[in-house]
Structure formats: C-alpha cells, structure tokens
Design an enzyme around this catalytic site. Structure first.
Site, PDB file in Angstrom:
ATOM      1  N   LYS A  35      40.403  69.491  25.767  1.00 57.02           N
ATOM      2  CA  LYS A  35      39.593  69.029  24.627  1.00 57.02           C
ATOM      3  C   LYS A  35      38.293  68.391  25.116  1.00 57.02           C
ATOM      4  CE  LYS A  35      42.236  64.709  24.622  1.00 57.02           C
ATOM      5  NZ  LYS A  35      43.324  63.960  23.983  1.00 57.02           N
ATOM      6  N   ARG A 129      49.371  55.862  15.790  1.00 51.91           N
ATOM      7  CA  ARG A 129      48.122  56.511  15.390  1.00 51.91           C
ATOM      8  C   ARG A 129      48.475  57.580  14.349  1.00 51.91           C
ATOM      9  NH1 ARG A 129      44.680  58.293  20.711  1.00 51.91           N
ATOM     10  NH2 ARG A 129      46.354  59.841  20.710  1.00 51.91           N
ATOM     11  N   TYR A 255      13.726  46.830  33.066  1.00 50.02           N
ATOM     12  CA  TYR A 255      13.721  46.163  31.756  1.00 50.02           C
ATOM     13  C   TYR A 255      14.372  44.788  31.832  1.00 50.02           C
ATOM     14  CZ  TYR A 255      12.246  50.354  29.237  1.00 50.02           C
ATOM     15  OH  TYR A 255      11.547  51.414  28.763  1.00 50.02           O
ATOM     16  N   MET A 303      16.715  54.910  30.093  1.00 46.99           N
ATOM     17  CA  MET A 303      17.133  56.182  29.493  1.00 46.99           C
ATOM     18  C   MET A 303      17.093  57.334  30.496  1.00 46.99           C
ATOM     19  SD  MET A 303      15.656  58.189  26.168  1.00 46.99           S
ATOM     20  CE  MET A 303      15.900  56.845  25.038  1.00 46.99           C
TER      21      MET A 303
HETATM   22  C1  LIG Z   1      44.197  63.679  25.103  1.00 50.89           C
HETATM   23  C2  LIG Z   1      45.658  63.814  24.955  1.00 50.89           C
HETATM   24  C3  LIG Z   1      46.463  64.071  26.078  1.00 50.89           C
HETATM   25  C4  LIG Z   1      45.928  64.035  27.483  1.00 50.89           C
HETATM   26  O1  LIG Z   1      45.810  62.696  27.890  1.00 50.89           O
HETATM   27  P1  LIG Z   1      45.309  62.286  29.346  1.00 50.89           P
HETATM   28  O2  LIG Z   1      45.438  60.814  29.389  1.00 50.89           O
HETATM   29  O3  LIG Z   1      43.884  62.729  29.439  1.00 50.89           O
HETATM   30  O4  LIG Z   1      46.166  62.993  30.312  1.00 50.89           O
HETATM   31  C5  LIG Z   1      47.808  64.315  25.855  1.00 50.89           C
HETATM   32  N1  LIG Z   1      48.340  64.282  24.604  1.00 50.89           N
HETATM   33  C6  LIG Z   1      47.594  63.997  23.514  1.00 50.89           C
HETATM   34  C7  LIG Z   1      48.246  63.945  22.173  1.00 50.89           C
HETATM   35  C8  LIG Z   1      46.244  63.740  23.648  1.00 50.89           C
HETATM   36  O5  LIG Z   1      45.516  63.442  22.573  1.00 50.89           O
END
Ligand SMILES: *Cc1c(COP(=O)(O)O)cnc(C)c1O
Length: 358
Positions: A35, A129, A255, A303
């Site tokens: 992802k 969640r 800065y 930046m």
């Molecule tokens: C992003 C995610 C993972 C992977 O987690 P990592 O800590 O990057 O290994 C696994 N399961 C779910 C549901 C996630 O959202």
C-alpha cells in the site's frame, strides 16, 4: 540536467527482506503489503520485483489494487479496508480482489450485489480501529449464510496494536481474543501479523501474515534498527552538495538563525528539503553521510535545501552525493531524530524525487 536528488531503490534488497519475512512466517504464507505506493518505493516496480515470490499482495484501496493488475500481475490482492462504496464489489469480483469487510454497511453492499468476490472478515480483537467484535460474529455469519455468500468467505483478519513492543502483553491478549472468537469456524483461514509480529518469539501467524515495513528495510520493532533484524535497506535517498562555505564563530545558519556556530565551521548546503519529503522536524545533529563519512544536519530544514556540518568530511566538494538515509545512515536513525517512524519518512518522499531502480 535534472538535479541529482534521487531515491535509489534496491530491488534485490527488497527480495532479501521478503524472503526473511517468509522464513520467519514459518508455516504461514506472507502476503506482501504494498500500500501507499509500496511505502513510497513505487507500487508497480515493487510488486513486479516480488512477482515470483509473493503468493498474494495487500493494499489499502481499490486504486492500488488496480495498479497491480496494470502491471500485468494476476495474484489475488487483499483490500485491507474492504470496499469504499457499493460499486467496488463488482470490481473486486472482476479482478480477484479480496476485500476485508469490517462493518455492516459493507455486508449490505455485498448482499445487494450480484457479484460475489471472495472476501475476509475483519475481527476487532483490541485495536479498536475497524472490525466486528467477536461477540458479533455469529450474527455476521448468519447474515453471510442468508445472502448465500458463505462459500466465498476466506477467513478472518485481525491486526495488532502493540506488536512493536515485545514487552507488551497486548499481543498475546489480542491473539487469545482472536482465537477464541473465531474458534467456531475452524475450516476458515486466519490472518494476523504486521512486520513486528514476525519478530516476536512464539507468536502464531496462522495461515497468512502481512509484512509491510520490513520488506522495505525499516525496523518494525521498538529500539531496533533494520540491519539489527537482518533487514537490508531498500531506499537510499541522495542529494547533491550545492555549495560549501566556512562560517565564523557566532554566525547563524538558515531560517530563524536556529543554529549558531560555536567555532569556525566548514558547512555545506544540500539540495533536498521538506518539499521533497525530507522531514522538517529533523533538527541539528540528525545524521547524514558524504564520501562514506557520517556528518550531521545543522539548523532548520528548508523547502529545497538543508545545511550540514562538514567537519568530518573536509574533502567534500559541490556535486558530491550526500546520503540522507540508506546503507551508511539508517532510515530508522533519521526517523528517531525527527520524532517519527520510518514508515512516515518513506511514504512521505514526494513526486519531485525520481525513483531509480536497480
Ligand atoms: C499496513 C498494514 C500491515 C503492514 O504493517 P507493517 O507494520 O508495515 O508491517 C498489515 N496489516 C494491516 C491491516 C495493515 O493496515
């Protein structure tokens, strides 16, 4: 000539890290989590590099799954947030995407659709969640039976809140809650385990684990850096030294005049800043490297530029490549200096920075 600010991506290191995840997963299989554009590494090249190894991918949303199909890959893709609207059910079924359903709205979308993708159920074992509570599962299963979708249900997914901390009792509690809550359906598969869970001794990973950050070489475990866990850095972030100068004792740099030289200091400006995704909160003393020598940031990140103290690298010249993170300076070290985690640094590299693959 484009400026040579670049993220070099080592796909061999990615494969090494995936192989380690699969080994640590034992009898579970590891779905590769790609992802957020492959954690900032580029979803297409990352997915292609793992094509011979990964039996499944996992992403957050449909667009990411479609990018995997666009790359010509046929493996199933798990949608970790399920569908985002009713029409997604059809796309899931058309493309062999496996949504993880977490709420009754999504169940209704499935019930109302003629399409029947294979799917998973998210179980809330304590992260709070997403997901159904274990006590709700009998009712959910009855609804799935009633819509005639039982044969398409692959199994149960849960996610750990504290697997990065081996001292936490939460992971064992969540595992116990998950096992108990799903015990009535032993024929279905189970998926647990972000990267961190792969490094917990005696942690069962059941049928499918879900490694993400470890594939990219970032440490998932508190207080450890990737190489200590056998992981290889995949991304090397580099930018050219633009100039060097000597600042005199008492002169300030950047800065807010936030850094003032205590003594005469050879310093350099590097062509990268928060507009490239380098964290602005990385302050004075954050490590970088040039010509194999570790150096440090001074003052505030701008930046498009940042300043470094070249005391340790007096031979450095304009045009030299400065490593912001990679093999000499771990991304986990920079993350600690910026009060964040490697995930945020890697996913935050902006489109201005070209990725180069090896
Ligand atoms: C992003 C995610 C993972 C992977 O987690 P990592 O800590 O990057 O290994 C696994 N399961 C779910 C549901 C996630 O959202």
């Amino acid at each position: 000539m484009p400026r040579s600010t670049i993220a070099r991506i080592d796909l061999q290191a990615l494969r090494h890290n995936y192989a380690l995840a699969q080994k640590l997963a034992g009898s579970a299989r590891a779905m590769a989590v790609v992802k957020a554009d492959g954690y900032g590494h580029g979803i297409r090249p990352v997915a292609l590099a793992l094509a011979e190894m990964a039996p499944k991918y996992a992403v957050a949303c449909l667009e990411e799954a479609l990018a995997i199909r666009d790359a010509g890959l046929r493996q199933p893709v798990v949608l970790l947030q399920g569908m985002h609207e009713a029409g997604d059910v059809r796309d899931c079924s058309a493309h062999d995407f496996e949504p993880v359903l977490h709420c009754s709205t999504q169940l209704n979308w499935l019930a109302q659709s003629e399409s029947r993708p294979e799917f998973w159920l998210k179980v809330n074992s304590g992260m709070n969640r997403l997901g159904f509570r274990p006590a709700e599962l009998p009712e959910v299963m009855a609804a799935i039976d009633a819509m005639g979708a039982r044969s398409r249900l692959l199994g149960f997914v849960t996610h750990f809140a504290c697997a990065d901390d081996p001292a936490s009792a939460r992971t064992a509690e969540q595992t116990e809650c998950f096992v108990r809550g799903t015990a009535a359906w032993p024929d279905l598969m189970r998926s647990v385990g972000n990267s961190a869970a792969h490094f917990l001794p005696d942690q069962p990973l059941f049928d499918w684990s879900r490694p993400g950050i470890m594939l990219y070489g970032g440490s998932p475990s508190l207080g450890k850096i990737g190489p200590e866990l056998g992981l290889q850095p995949v991304m090397t972030l580099e930018a050219p030294l633009l100039s060097t100068r000597i600042v005199k004792a008492g002169e300030a740099v950047g800065y807010g005049s936030a850094w003032v030289a205590e003594r005469e200091t050879l310093m350099g400006m590097v062509a990268i800043g928060y507009g490239d995704g380098y964290p602005r909160h990385a302050g004075t003393d954050t490590p970088a490297a040039v010509r194999g020598q570790r150096i440090r940031l001074i003052g505030r990140v701008s930046m498009d530029m940042l300043a470094v103290d070249l005391t340790n690298a007096p031979d450095a010249r304009p045009g030299d490549a400065v490593e912001l993170w990679g093999r000499t300076v771990g991304v986990d070290e920079v993350a600690a200096c910026a009060n964040t985690i490697s995930y945020e640094l890697m996913t935050g590299i902006t489109a201005r920075v070209p990725r180069e693959y090896r």
